[in-house]
Design a protein around this motif. Structure first.
Motif, PDB file in Angstrom:
ATOM      1  N   ASP A  80     -31.671  12.994 -58.910  1.00 29.61           N
ATOM      2  CA  ASP A  80     -32.025  14.093 -58.457  1.00 29.61           C
ATOM      3  C   ASP A  80     -33.178  14.653 -59.755  1.00 29.61           C
ATOM      4  O   ASP A  80     -32.505  15.148 -60.420  1.00 29.61           O
ATOM      5  CB  ASP A  80     -31.229  15.365 -58.092  1.00 29.61           C
ATOM      6  N   LYS A 101     -42.377  22.187 -57.355  1.00 27.97           N
ATOM      7  CA  LYS A 101     -41.900  22.875 -58.618  1.00 27.97           C
ATOM      8  C   LYS A 101     -43.005  22.429 -59.604  1.00 27.97           C
ATOM      9  O   LYS A 101     -43.854  22.689 -59.831  1.00 27.97           O
ATOM     10  CB  LYS A 101     -40.469  22.204 -58.779  1.00 27.97           C
ATOM     11  N   THR A 142     -30.604  22.762 -62.476  1.00 30.06           N
ATOM     12  CA  THR A 142     -31.537  23.933 -62.558  1.00 30.06           C
ATOM     13  C   THR A 142     -30.430  25.269 -62.521  1.00 30.06           C
ATOM     14  O   THR A 142     -30.850  26.210 -62.650  1.00 30.06           O
ATOM     15  CB  THR A 142     -32.393  24.165 -61.224  1.00 30.06           C
ATOM     16  N   SER A 197     -38.053  20.424 -47.706  1.00 34.08           N
ATOM     17  CA  SER A 197     -37.967  20.909 -49.097  1.00 34.08           C
ATOM     18  C   SER A 197     -37.177  19.919 -49.947  1.00 34.08           C
ATOM     19  O   SER A 197     -36.786  18.725 -49.537  1.00 34.08           O
ATOM     20  CB  SER A 197     -37.105  22.092 -49.216  1.00 34.08           C
ATOM     21  N   GLY A 198     -36.864  19.957 -51.319  1.00 34.94           N
ATOM     22  CA  GLY A 198     -36.427  19.005 -52.044  1.00 34.94           C
ATOM     23  C   GLY A 198     -35.151  18.394 -51.835  1.00 34.94           C
ATOM     24  O   GLY A 198     -34.701  17.283 -51.866  1.00 34.94           O
ATOM     25  N   THR A 199     -34.320  19.350 -50.931  1.00 36.63           N
ATOM     26  CA  THR A 199     -33.039  18.872 -50.494  1.00 36.63           C
ATOM     27  C   THR A 199     -33.196  17.679 -49.444  1.00 36.63           C
ATOM     28  O   THR A 199     -32.325  16.648 -49.525  1.00 36.63           O
ATOM     29  CB  THR A 199     -32.134  20.180 -50.054  1.00 36.63           C
ATOM     30  N   SER A 231     -36.507  19.257 -60.244  1.00 35.25           N
ATOM     31  CA  SER A 231     -36.829  20.346 -61.052  1.00 35.25           C
ATOM     32  C   SER A 231     -37.575  19.657 -62.307  1.00 35.25           C
ATOM     33  O   SER A 231     -37.700  20.480 -63.369  1.00 35.25           O
ATOM     34  CB  SER A 231     -36.266  21.363 -61.296  1.00 35.25           C
ATOM     35  N   TYR A 243     -26.247  21.369 -58.012  1.00 39.90           N
ATOM     36  CA  TYR A 243     -27.062  20.522 -57.422  1.00 39.90           C
ATOM     37  C   TYR A 243     -26.239  19.074 -57.462  1.00 39.90           C
ATOM     38  O   TYR A 243     -26.461  18.228 -56.501  1.00 39.90           O
ATOM     39  CB  TYR A 243     -28.608  20.209 -57.976  1.00 39.90           C
TER      40      TYR A 243
HETATM   41  C1  LIG Z   1     -34.723  22.977 -56.312  1.00 45.59           C
HETATM   42  C2  LIG Z   1     -33.936  21.914 -56.535  1.00 45.59           C
HETATM   43  C3  LIG Z   1     -33.311  21.242 -55.458  1.00 45.59           C
HETATM   44  C4  LIG Z   1     -34.015  21.287 -53.963  1.00 45.59           C
HETATM   45  O1  LIG Z   1     -33.981  22.493 -53.526  1.00 45.59           O
HETATM   46  P1  LIG Z   1     -34.737  22.870 -52.137  1.00 45.59           P
HETATM   47  O2  LIG Z   1     -34.496  24.051 -52.020  1.00 45.59           O
HETATM   48  O3  LIG Z   1     -34.304  22.091 -51.075  1.00 45.59           O
HETATM   49  O4  LIG Z   1     -36.290  22.624 -52.580  1.00 45.59           O
HETATM   50  C5  LIG Z   1     -32.655  20.232 -55.593  1.00 45.59           C
HETATM   51  N1  LIG Z   1     -32.247  19.827 -56.974  1.00 45.59           N
HETATM   52  C6  LIG Z   1     -32.580  20.373 -57.887  1.00 45.59           C
HETATM   53  C7  LIG Z   1     -32.122  20.043 -59.467  1.00 45.59           C
HETATM   54  C8  LIG Z   1     -33.758  21.477 -57.917  1.00 45.59           C
HETATM   55  O5  LIG Z   1     -33.956  22.323 -58.978  1.00 45.59           O
END
Ligand SMILES: *Cc1c(COP(=O)(O)O)cnc(C)c1O
Length: 355
Positions: free
Chosen positions: A162, A188, A137, A61-63, A165, A87
Motif C-alpha cells: 500500500d 495524494k 498515514t 479511491s485509494g482503497t 500516501s 491501513y
Molecule cells: C489514504 C490512504 C488509503 C486510501 O484511502 P482512500 O480514502 O480510499 O483514498 C490507503 N492507504 C493509505 C496508507 C492511505 O494513506
C-alpha cells in the motif's frame, strides 16, 4: 483567502489541474479517451521507471486500488499482513471479507514493522504473500520496506505494498525491494482529483490467474482490457484528465525527487514551529517520519476540536487521529498546491492556536 487542505488527501489542487476537470466531455469508449488513459498509464509507470511493470487504472479511491491489488492473491494461497496502523489492519479486513487465508503480524501503532517476527513467520513456509504499508498515514511513519523486501525475497514470498500516501512523494525502489505490486491514488502526492486510483504491478504478477472475489475490482481483468485500449467500466473521465495534467506538473517540476525535497522543506518548517511551541511529536524520532505528514500529540489541557477550529478559521484543514488516537493526536500533511506564503501563514495560525 482560499482554504488549504492539510489532511492526507484529497489535497488542494493547482488551478491548472482544476482546469483539466473542466475539459470537454469525452466518451470512455472513444479513441481520444483511449489515448488519454494510455498516456496516464505510461506516465504512472515512468514515475519511478520500474522495469517490466504495468499501471492499471481503477475507478474509486485509494482503497479500491488496494482491494483490486488483492486479486493477485489466489484464494488457495496464504498471506501475511504486517500492520502498525489503520491501513495495515484495513488490508487484513479486506482479506477477511474476501475469505482468503491470512495471518496478521501487528505492532503497536507507534512502533516500527516487526521485521524479525515476519522473518520467523515466513520461515514456516506457510505464506506465499506479504502485505505491508509504505507510509502508514495513521502516524506518519515511513516503514522500512527495503528490509521487509529482503526478508520476502529470501523466503520466496511476493510483496504487495500500500503506497497510497507515498507514491510520487517518497523513494520507491520497485526492483530492489522485490515488489510484485503497489497500490496508489490520484489525489495524494500526485496532486490530482479524487476518483481514480491505480495498481502498478509486475507483468509476471499480472500473468498469474486472477484471485479476484469481485467483478469490479478484478485487477487482471482490468489489466487485460486496458492493454487492449479499453476500460472495463466507465472510468471518471474528467478526473483522469486532471491526473494527466497533474503528471505533467510533476514531470515539469522535476519528478518525485523534487516533490520529495519540497515536502521535506515544508514538513521541517511545520515541525520547527510546533517544536518551538512545545508540541511533541507522536513518534519517538523525527527520522521515523516520512516527508508527507507529521503527527503531533494534543497537549495536555487542549482539545483537538479547538485546535482544528482555530486553524479552520484561518483557512487550514488539519486532520484528527484515527482509531486508538482519536482525540489525542492531530496530523498535518503537506501535500498539494501550497505556496511559501501559505506555509508562513500556517506558522502564524499555529502560533495563535497554541499561545
Ligand atoms: C489514504 C490512504 C488509503 C486510501 O484511502 P482512500 O480514502 O480510499 O483514498 C490507503 N492507504 C493509505 C496508507 C492511505 O494513506
Amino acid at each position: 483567502m482560499k482554504t488549504k487542505l492539510l489532511n492526507p488527501g484529497p489535497v488542494s489542487m493547482s488551478e491548472r489541474v482544476r482546469g483539466a476537470l473542466g475539459a470537454p466531455d469525452v466518451c470512455h469508449r472513444e479513441p481520444e479517451f483511449q489515448e488519454l488513459f494510455g498516456r496516464v498509464r505510461r506516465r504512472l509507470a515512468a514515475v519511478y521507471a520500474a522495469k517490466d511493470t504495468t499501471a492499471v487504472l481503477v475507478g474509486g479511491s485509494g482503497t479500491a486500488a488496494v482491494e483490486a491489488m488483492l486479486s493477485l492473491i489466489p484464494s488457495d494461497e496464504s498471506s501475511l499482513v504486517v500492520a502498525n496502523g489503520v491501513y495495515g489492519e484495513r488490508m487484513a479486513a479486506m482479506l477477511r471479507a474476501q475469505r482468503k487465508n491470512h495471518e496478521v503480524v501487528s505492532a503497536a501503532w507507534t512502533s516500527a514493522m516487526p521485521i524479525e517476527r515476519v522473518e520467523r513467520a515466513l520461515a514456516t513456509g506457510a505464506f506465499r504473500h506479504v502485505l505491508a504499508v509504505h507510509h502508514e498515514t495513521t502516524t506518519g511513519r515511513l516503514n522500512d520496506v527495503a528490509s521487509l523486501g529482503n526478508v520476502c525475497k529470501a523466503a520466496g514470498a511476493t510483496l504487495l505494498l500500500d503506497a497510497v500516501s507515498s507514491f510520487a512523494g517518497e523513494d520507491i525502489r520497485f526492483d530492489d525491494w522485490n515488489l510484485s505490486a503497489l497500490a496508489a491514488t490520484a489525489n495524494k502526492c500526485l496532486h490530482g482529483a479524487p476518483g481514480v486510483s491505480f495498481v502498478l504491478a509486475t507483468d509476471a504478477a499480472l500473468r498469474r490467474p486472477s484471485g479476484a472475489t469481485s467483478v469490479y475490482l478484478d485487477l487482471q481483468r482490468l489489466a487485460a482490457d486496458q492493454a487492449k485500449g479499453m476500460t472495463s467500466f466507465t472510468l471518471a473521465t474528467h478526473v483522469t484528465a486532471a491526473l494527466d495534467e497533474a503528471l505533467s506538473e510533476l514531470e515539469e517540476g522535476g519528478g518525485w525527487r523534487a516533490r520529495h525535497a519540497t515536502y521535506r522543506a515544508r514538513s521541517t518548517q511545520v515541525r520547527t514551529v510546533l517544536r518551538e511551541l512545545g508540541v511533541a511529536l507522536l513518534l519517538e524520532r523525527d527520522a521515523d517520519y516520512g516527508v508527507t505528514l507529521t503527527s503531533f500529540r494534543v497537549p495536555e489541557g487542549r482539545s483537538y476540536e479547538a485546535i482544528h477550529a482555530q486553524l479552520k478559521h484561518d483557512g487550514f484543514v488539519i486532520y484528527a487521529g484515527q482509531g486508538n488516537f482519536d482525540g489525542s493526536i492531530f496530523r498535518i500533511a503537506v501535500m498539494g498546491d501550497l505556496t511559501a506564503s501559505d506555509l508562513d501563514r500556517l506558522g502564524r495560525s499555529l502560533r495563535s492556536a497554541f499561545v
